[in-house]
Enzyme design. Sequence first.
Site, short mmCIF file in Angstrom:
data_model
loop_
_atom_site.label_atom_id
_atom_site.label_comp_id
_atom_site.label_asym_id
_atom_site.label_seq_id
_atom_site.Cartn_x
_atom_site.Cartn_y
_atom_site.Cartn_z
N SER A 1 3.92 89.62 -39.21
CA SER A 1 5.32 89.50 -39.54
C SER A 1 5.62 89.56 -41.04
CB SER A 1 5.86 88.18 -38.99
OG SER A 1 5.25 87.09 -39.63
N SER B 1 -0.23 87.14 -39.15
CA SER B 1 0.90 87.73 -39.87
C SER B 1 0.67 88.02 -41.35
CB SER B 1 2.14 86.86 -39.71
OG SER B 1 2.74 87.15 -38.47
N LYS C 1 7.47 85.56 -49.11
CA LYS C 1 7.99 85.78 -47.76
C LYS C 1 9.21 84.90 -47.53
CE LYS C 1 6.41 85.98 -42.91
NZ LYS C 1 5.25 85.74 -42.01
N1 GLN Z 1 2.33 89.03 -35.52
C1 GLN Z 1 1.82 87.98 -34.68
C2 GLN Z 1 2.83 87.55 -33.66
O1 GLN Z 1 3.83 88.17 -33.54
C3 GLN Z 1 1.48 86.83 -35.54
C4 GLN Z 1 2.66 86.02 -35.92
C5 GLN Z 1 2.38 85.21 -37.13
O2 GLN Z 1 1.24 85.07 -37.55
N2 GLN Z 1 3.43 84.64 -37.67
O3 GLN Z 1 2.59 86.61 -32.96
#
Ligand code: GLN
Length: 476
Positions: free
Chosen positions: A158, A182, A84
């Site tokens: 994400s 995420s 990532k």
């Molecule tokens: N997708 C979730 C958010 O937007 C989690 C984010 C993450 O875990 N980095 O908050």
Amino acid sequence: MSGSGLAEMRTQAERLGFDLPNSILEEILETATDGEASPTATAPTAEGVGHASDDDENALLAVFDDPRVRTDAGPLSGKTLAVKDNIAVADLEMTCGSAAYSVVPSFTAPAVERLLEAGIAVVGKANMEPFAMGPTGEFSDFGHVTNPLDPDRVAGGSSSGSAAAVAAGTVDVALGTDTGGSVRIPSACCGIVGVKPSHRLVPRYGFVDFAPSLDTIGPMTRDVSTAASALAAMAGPDPRDPTSADRSLEFETLDELEDVDGLTVGIPDTPFERASSEVADAVRTISDRLSTLGIKAVPVELDLGDTEAAYLNIGAAEFSWLVSGNGVTRGQGTGYNEALRQAFESAREAGLGEHVARRILPPAFLDMTSGGASYAAAREEGLAFAARLAAAFESVDALVTPTLRVLPPEIETVTTRADLLPILGNTAPFNIAGTPAVTVPVTSIDDVPVSAQAIAPRFEDGRALRVARALERVTD
Ligand code: GLN
């Protein structure tokens, strides 16, 4: 709309480097004061700039001309890795999914170093939502990531590129980061396995922090056994992350991974009640089959309370402090690197963008205007949940829940703060509690994947993986 509220919102926005018109600040102010209803998202702006040739999903960003390999004698030899793009790999540009941020680190994060030592071949970096914010995979400045299972559904975020690259077979393993879901959310959207380890099990040096009290780095794979091997390689303290715990994952041969006879798994009430009935029923049906492996599944009380809302507040407030400090953590975190600090400072000067502004300004505003009371209240809510979870673990060894409360959403349908809750409501509470949580695809409804999440007490990551492997064995 109060004029002084808007002035305070403008002060806060400027402090964090956002240059936004009053019309947008007014909308954000409304979100802060009502708690919802404003769009969190804007249409994607930039074209994809992935550099890999066989990457139909726009999953990859910078890649090596030839994958980087250190040894061909490790447990992960022969497997390929995408990382990532908020985790440092020496000599590859890092962007955090944001056009404002760029650095080419001279070092590789210890989590990746350990996978190299275990024989993995590093292919390159994976696309992601800007600064790891956003559960759908639609808002990277480097373009939308396509879900290889169904282009009409989001890839999830994400860690969108990580999930899509693994699901498409472009790589065998990807690293994601999970602050509120995420790793698990995109894994569930793309039908793969994703591990959120116990907080502090995997060192985070070389990772661009989001919310240090919640952040984790975890593997994403097509099967539980490979995820267990990758996590075993990555776990354990590193002096460059002073928060990393003196713990490791005792691996866990495939035979040990299947040693579940006699375990009791709890089926907690609120994570199922808050899910759509089709998803809840599908995960219940699969959980009932665990008895064929000698696992007892029993109902257990677990009130999630308002932990989802507490997460949105804690995550964004911690990130807003990082922004005001150019990515540098004061106290317990991992942001102690000058090259990364400089890159963050330049990004803040350039402006982190409207997507990030809409997400962090409401909690940052409340935090400022309440003198910290809103953050304290959110932490209190989170600690109360952690205590209820600890009580549930007195009667069961692990829990199983639906990962997402709904089927993976169709593209361009997740627009408000309220839309986030069905996606991250079952994942974020376990970041707050710091426990391991592993997502596994278990069935599908009309060809759309449905995933279950296995959760164990803090640092019992091996147990969460064993329950995940059991779920994998009883899938459709
Ligand atoms: N997708 C979730 C958010 O937007 C989690 C984010 C993450 O875990 N980095 O908050």
